[in-house]
Design an enzyme around this catalytic site. Structure first.
Site, PDB file in Angstrom:
ATOM      1  N   ASP A  73       0.816  -1.204   0.000  1.00 21.05           N
ATOM      2  CA  ASP A  73       0.000   0.000   0.000  1.00 21.05           C
ATOM      3  C   ASP A  73       0.857   1.265   0.000  1.00 21.05           C
ATOM      4  OD1 ASP A  73      -2.705   1.215   0.506  1.00 21.05           O
ATOM      5  OD2 ASP A  73      -1.640   1.975   2.259  1.00 21.05           O
ATOM      6  N   GLU A 113       0.822  -0.493  -5.097  1.00 19.52           N
ATOM      7  CA  GLU A 113      -0.195   0.533  -5.211  1.00 19.52           C
ATOM      8  C   GLU A 113       0.501   1.882  -5.250  1.00 19.52           C
ATOM      9  OE1 GLU A 113      -3.557   3.212  -3.378  1.00 19.52           O
ATOM     10  OE2 GLU A 113      -1.746   2.642  -2.343  1.00 19.52           O
TER      11      GLU A 113
HETATM   12  C1  GLC Z   1      -4.004   3.527  -0.128  1.00 19.97           C
HETATM   13  C2  GLC Z   1      -5.367   2.877   0.064  1.00 19.97           C
HETATM   14  C3  GLC Z   1      -6.303   3.893   0.648  1.00 19.97           C
HETATM   15  C4  GLC Z   1      -5.748   4.386   1.958  1.00 19.97           C
HETATM   16  C5  GLC Z   1      -4.306   4.882   1.817  1.00 19.97           C
HETATM   17  C6  GLC Z   1      -3.636   5.062   3.139  1.00 19.97           C
HETATM   18  O1  GLC Z   1      -4.044   4.552  -1.040  1.00 19.97           O
HETATM   19  O2  GLC Z   1      -5.840   2.362  -1.155  1.00 19.97           O
HETATM   20  O3  GLC Z   1      -7.590   3.357   0.811  1.00 19.97           O
HETATM   21  O4  GLC Z   1      -6.546   5.421   2.441  1.00 19.97           O
HETATM   22  O5  GLC Z   1      -3.504   3.960   1.098  1.00 19.97           O
HETATM   23  O6  GLC Z   1      -3.332   3.831   3.721  1.00 19.97           O
END
Ligand code: GLC
Length: 632
Positions: free
Chosen positions: A271, A313
């Site tokens: 993430d 991500e």
């Molecule tokens: C990523 C997740 C999101 C979250 C962020 C902080 O972007 O997809 O949902 O708010 O990380 O962890």
């Protein structure tokens, strides 16, 4: 299933040594550059070596066997039979056991990859949808135990399905043990975070930082009274950014990563990776060290758990994204998967403007036709908002004003623009930049909510056609198409999210509804309602994808430019049988000249998606609104 002989082959310690040799330089080469200047580097290296050996020793035989299989079939995640489904376990099926009971439903849809949204132990109260984790080695107790997760992973594996879970690398919850010990004054743990005694440095960093949640969590630093200091909090005040410049953070997180791998997880979704390295005077996103860390983590998995791949991500601009799949010295050695955020944004942009030219420009200019040992995670919707990541340059190249177009998209998908088919809500309005992001489910953004409210079957037909065209596009572009829970039965926005106090401030809960099982059963049974048409249409798309070899991710995706701005096209250049994929992003009939298609290498017209011949008339193919063709 396996006799002792097989188990001992997979568990032979020489395999570990061979894999360590294979990835040694990828791991220790990167680490020496990141941390080699530190006096404790030798101690760190020894501790990491011991951690890798311990994780290998703890890895169950069944998983070591799985490692061997995937070492032999390294393209497993690039194959056209891969299709993903993404959901919150509680909203989908109550808990882990409930999910296991729904495996047949997923199989029926054609799913081979299951992403359970954050399921590790979150902080109590608002946990940012589970992304504020207080213990990486236990699960959210409401969903079940780690043993239940392990059992679910094994059940999925026995059905040929892979399990993906989130590992938040950038931050822990304020309630994590490391943060608690930092607050209790332990210097070792204070160094796990970015802690500042006064505001001088935070203010200096702030000059170049952007705000991720400007509405609800403005700023990037939080004063913590217990700590009596400022701590870096990119996201919410309860999410403390980890200090990856500290090698002991790398060690801890590597241990966590391998621990999760050993539970039977196949895909780890890392993430918010862009934020992992801080450098004064920059946005502190996508710094070169981030790629070195991700390269090293990838090597560690390849040594201990090669069955496991990494999904990154990084929701960043088009040019910044490709390095997360490995570029330059990291080529083939960084992420195996990364979200194709640009493709998603461009699909919605093309639908709103009925014009695919900017989509063709962006995908052609910023994305290579093929990626070594990697591919995209393609999607139309996920659990997050849509940020209009269209640069001014790309807009200008398509004759648009960046700011004007971004504002148009927000108004269109909020449903305020005259003639808009969409129903959505704003997320995080940033007055300073004019940014207005959008929340909403696939079906509501695609026009179904409005069509049903107006009781207009014609508009509902259009919405269904948009939803299916979008999915046919992400299923053929290259990569693993991800279906977000409920989109397969066209679930609408959940406007009741505001009744839940921990969610009311966050409009992303609009598109995180609870699964509607009666509606799913009805859709599966057939009929001509929108949910049934979407379910059966999507099921058909995934089945045809699995049956179409040219859709393997190793075949280049070459963007083509048809004359008609409403048509988007690309060629999947499989040597034996290339495929020309054409999509009509407009609500009117369009034509495609036969000789144009022939010039792209397609002469005998058969649509691999419809699994039927297509007959040109007067030298032209006639495409209804929102048509999708995979011409072989
Ligand atoms: C990523 C997740 C999101 C979250 C962020 C902080 O972007 O997809 O949902 O708010 O990380 O962890």
């Amino acid at each position: 299933m396996k006799d002792t002989g097989e188990a001992s082959v997979a568990g032979d310690p020489r395999l570990f040594d061979m894999r360590l040799r294979r990835s040694h330089d990828d791991l220790f080469g990167m680490l020496a550059r990141l941390y080699g200047h530190r006096p404790d580097y030798a101690a760190f290296r020894d501790a990491l070596d011991a951690a890798l050996r311990a994780a290998w020793a703890a890895r169950p035989d069944a998983l070591k066997w799985h490692d061997l299989e995937r070492d032999l079939e390294p393209d497993w995640f690039q194959r056209p039979d891969m299709a993903g489904y993404v959901f919150y376990a509680d909203r989908f099926a109550g808990d882990f056991r409930g999910v296991a009971e729904r495996i047949d439903y997923l199989k029926d849809l054609g799913i081979t990859y299951v992403h359970i949204m954050p399921c590790l132990h979150p902080r109590p109260g608002d946990s940012d949808g589970g992304y504020s984790v207080m213990d990486y080695r236990s699960t959210d107790p409401r969903l079940g135990s780690m043993a239940d997760l392990q059992a679910l992973a094994a059940a999925l594996r026995s059905h040929g399905m892979s399990l993906c879970i989130d590992l938040v690398l950038n931050h822990t919850a304020r309630e994590h043990d490391w943060a608690a010990r930092a607050r209790a004054g332990e210097a070792r743990y204070r160094d796990y975070y970015h802690v500042f005694d006064d505001e001088t440095e935070p203010r200096a960093f702030d000059r170049t930082l952007v705000e991720v949640f400007p509405d609800t969590a403005p700023g990037n630093f939080t004063f913590d009274a217990d700590l009596n200091a400022w701590v870096w909090t990119t996201f919410n005040t309860h999410q403390w950014d980890l200090n990856w410049a500290n090698p002991w953070v790398f060690l801890e997180m590597t241990e966590v990563m391998l621990y999760l791998a050993n539970q039977g997880v196949d895909v780890l979704r890392f993430d918010a990776v862009a934020f992992m390295w801080k450098r004064m005077g920059t946005r502190c996103q996508s710094e070169p060290e981030v790629h070195m860390i991700l390269h090293a983590l990838r090597a560690a998995s390849r040594i201990v758990a090669p069955a496991v791949i990494h999904l990154h991500e990084a929701i960043v601009g088009p040019a910044e994204m490709i390095p997360y799949l490995g570029q330059g010295e990291h080529s083939g050695k960084e992420g195996n998967l990364a979200y194709h955020n640009s493709l998603m944004v461009q699909v919605w942009s093309a639908l709103a403007s009925r014009d695919a030219r900017m989509m063709a420009h962006v995908l052609d200019t910023h994305f290579p036709p093929v990626l070594p040992n990697a591919t995209y995670a393609t999607y139309l919707r996920c659990h997050d908002d849509i940020g209009w990541a269209v640069t001014d340059e790309d807009a200008a190249a398509s004759g648009l004003s960046g700011q004007g177009h971004r504002a148009f998209l927000s108004e269109f998908y909020e449903g305020r623009f005259p003639g808009s088919f969409a129903r959505g809500a704003l997320f995080q309005v940033n007055e300073a930049t004019g940014d207005r992001r959008i929340s909403g489910t696939c079906a509501s953004l695609a026009g179904l909510e409005q069509a049903l409210a107006l009781n207009d079957p014609g508009l509902a037909d259009m919405a269904v056609a948009r939803i299916l065209m979008g999915h046919a596009l992400i299923a053929s572009f290259g990569g693993i198409p991800l279906v977000y829970m409920g989109d397969e039965i066209a679930l609408l926005n959940d406007w009741h999210y505001i009744d839940t106090p921990a969610h009311a401030h966050d409009s992303r809960w609009l598109h995180r509804p609870e699964m509607d099982w009666p509606a799913a059963a009805e859709a599966q049974a057939g009929g001509d309602g929108p949910a049934a048409r979407v379910w059966h249409g999507l099921r058909h798309i995934l089945a045809r994808r699995a049956a179409t070899p040219a859709l393997h991710a190793q075949y280049p995706t070459l963007i083509c430019r048809p004359d008609d701005p409403a048509l988007f096209a690309f060629r999947r250049a499989a040597p034996a049988a290339p495929l020309l994929c054409v999509f009509n992003v407009a609500d009117s009939w369009r034509v495609l000249p036969e000789d144009w298609a022939a010039a792209q290498g397609v002469t005998a017209f058969r649509c691999a998606l419809a699994d039927a011949p297509v007959t040109p008339q007067d030298g032209k193919l006639h495409l209804p609104p929102y048509a999708a063709l995979w011409l072989a």
